[in-house]
Design an enzyme around this catalytic site. Structure first.
Site, PDB file in Angstrom:
ATOM      1  N   GLU A 132       0.737  -1.567   0.214  1.00 43.38           N
ATOM      2  CA  GLU A 132      -0.026  -0.100   0.019  1.00 43.38           C
ATOM      3  C   GLU A 132       0.728   1.137   0.134  1.00 43.38           C
ATOM      4  OE1 GLU A 132      -3.948   0.073   0.026  1.00 43.38           O
ATOM      5  OE2 GLU A 132      -4.102  -2.411   0.620  1.00 43.38           O
ATOM      6  N   ASP A 160      -1.742  -5.570  10.430  1.00 38.58           N
ATOM      7  CA  ASP A 160      -2.341  -6.440   9.792  1.00 38.58           C
ATOM      8  C   ASP A 160      -1.957  -7.906  10.272  1.00 38.58           C
ATOM      9  OD1 ASP A 160      -4.731  -7.147   7.755  1.00 38.58           O
ATOM     10  OD2 ASP A 160      -2.497  -7.967   7.298  1.00 38.58           O
ATOM     11  N   LYS A 197      -4.941 -10.938  12.967  1.00 35.18           N
ATOM     12  CA  LYS A 197      -5.251 -11.519  12.458  1.00 35.18           C
ATOM     13  C   LYS A 197      -5.003 -13.287  13.479  1.00 35.18           C
ATOM     14  CE  LYS A 197      -4.767 -10.991   7.663  1.00 35.18           C
ATOM     15  NZ  LYS A 197      -3.392 -10.463   6.526  1.00 35.18           N
TER      16      LYS A 197
HETATM   17  N1  HSE Z   1      -2.637  -6.320   3.135  1.00 37.20           N
HETATM   18  C1  HSE Z   1      -2.461  -7.890   3.519  1.00 37.20           C
HETATM   19  C2  HSE Z   1      -1.240  -8.451   3.534  1.00 37.20           C
HETATM   20  C3  HSE Z   1      -4.019  -8.164   2.507  1.00 37.20           C
HETATM   21  O1  HSE Z   1      -0.514  -7.926   2.682  1.00 37.20           O
HETATM   22  O2  HSE Z   1      -1.117  -9.524   3.576  1.00 37.20           O
HETATM   23  C4  HSE Z   1      -4.656  -9.393   3.419  1.00 37.20           C
HETATM   24  O3  HSE Z   1      -5.210  -8.758   4.481  1.00 37.20           O
END
Ligand code: HSE
Length: 400
Positions: free
Chosen positions: A185, A196, A200
């Site tokens: 991004e 992130d 998870k």
């Molecule tokens: N930005 C996340 C990744 C996308 O690179 O895995 C999936 O959650």
């Protein structure tokens, strides 16, 4: 006929519509129902899009339509996804989501609302993109006491670390290239700082314990300080560096963290390269199992959302059991968690480092410094010793 609405016509939402169309026959057969997209909610218009006529801008149309039985929430973020999901579930509409922020923050409440209203809140796509991991945790591993989950749960960082490993490149250069190619991004913070992966592993830890593991309680360290030199040491030790998200039951209690770690070349996660993700699970009866695949991307993620839609269509009026209580889990104090560390020190700190850490072997790949592996010790012990060693350059946790 089961009418479906898609909230958010971005990458994943448009993928959901595409998967439902492309694999229509097989999907309908497996759902034992005909699935049809009735609405697509988005702020934007999509002139020329084949589904243009289904696009609406007012969520009320969807939430108040009794024909809509399943909602795919592919908006991301907390609001308005949270409000829409609650409203949908309270009116008996099942919700399938790819939204890890929302699941990690409010999963147990949304699951309770689903149960109270005889519908489902399913979130296969929220962890590991297209990799089936939620359903294995919830269906296939129900005979197991799961005591450890270790995952490579972020494709962006795994891509960056793989490039650094293979090409000897620096973090900043690889990140820039990944951004240019659209793999990372423009604002890469959530990925490279580990946020992130933290959401998870919070979701997986909650399924492992059956209780709420708050992502805010999970120690999280990203990959921004990892250098090309670190990889030279890793290679010399037949290891690599991966951003690991883990949750383990230890004799002292549950430990969860996200951190770059050195792993050995014979570790199953060592060979997970590029944008791929993997989840390595240990159960007391099965032993080790690993789930591997594309952890991100339009169609893999959409495929996971659609698999949840099929599950909802198969269970209309019934709630699929998912044990995730609202009661919180107390994780062990991270400072008391134990592991080995790899340490890089300037040559002039050799004697002091030896006295503090008592190692016998050193690794030399550069002229003016050396590296060594510590014994197993707590984070607090390590910090205390490292504080007395100003010659220390860097340290990386070791996963064994
Ligand atoms: N930005 C996340 C990744 C996308 O690179 O895995 C999936 O959650």
């Amino acid at each position: 006929m089961v009418q479906v609405a898609v909230l958010g016509y971005g990458t994943v939402g448009s993928g959901v519509v595409e998967v439902l169309e492309k694999n229509k026959e097989k999907i309908n057969l497996r759902a034992n129902e005909e699935l049809e997209v009735k609405y697509i909610l988005d702020l934007r218009d999509f002139p020329g899009d084949p589904y243009e006529a289904k696009v609406v801008h007012d969520a009320e149309l969807i939430l108040n339509d009794p024909e809509v039985k399943v909602i795919c929430e592919t908006m991301g973020g907390i609001e308005p996804a949270y409000t829409f999901s609650k409203r949908a579930l309270c009116s008996g509409k099942s919700v399938c989501t790819s939204n890890k922020e929302l699941v990690a923050a409010h999963g147990p409440e949304l699951l309770r609302l689903a149960k109270e209203n005889q519908c489902n809140y399913l979130f296969e796509a929220s962890v590991g993109g297209g990799i089936p991991i939620i359903r294995p945790m919830n269906y296939s591993l129900t005979a197991e006491e799961i005591d450890s989950i270790i995952g490579i749960l972020n494709g962006t960082t795994n891509y960056i670390l793989t490039k650094m490993d293979k090409e000897g490149a620096d973090f900043e250069d690889v990140l820039k290239e990944a951004q240019e190619k659209g793999y990372a991004e423009k604002n890469p913070e959530a990925d490279v700082e580990g946020y992130d992966a933290c959401r998870k592993i919070a979701i997986l830890s909650s399924l492992m314990t059956g209780k709420f593991v708050n992502y805010q309680d999970i120690y999280t360290e990203g990959i921004t300080k990892i250098t090309a030199q670190d990889f030279r040491y890793a290679k010399a030790m037949n290891k690599s560096i991966k951003l690991l998200a883990m949750s383990k039951e230890t004799p002292d209690g549950y430990m969860a963290m996200v951190s770059p770690c050195l792993i050995d070349c014979d570790h199953p996660l060592y060979s997970v390269h590029g944008v791929f993700n993997a989840v390595f699970v240990h159960g007391n009866m099965l032993g080790d199992s690993m789930y591997y695949g594309r952890g991100a991307g339009k169609l893999p993620t959409a495929s996971a959302v659609v698999s949840d839609v099929v599950d909802c269509a198969r269970h209309l009026g019934k709630t699929v059991t998912c044990i995730w209580e609202e009661e919180g889990v107390r994780l062990i104090d991270f400072e008391q968690s134990k592991r080995r560390f790899f340490v890089r020190v300037k040559k002039e700190g050799m004697d002091k480092a030896k006295t503090l850490f008592g190692f016998s072997d050193i690794i030399e790949v550069m002229e003016d410094e050396f590296g060594f592996l510590t014994q197993v010790m707590t984070e607090a012990e390590f910090k205390e010793k490292a504080g007395k060693l100003p010659e220390m350059i860097d340290r990386i946790r070791v996963e064994e």
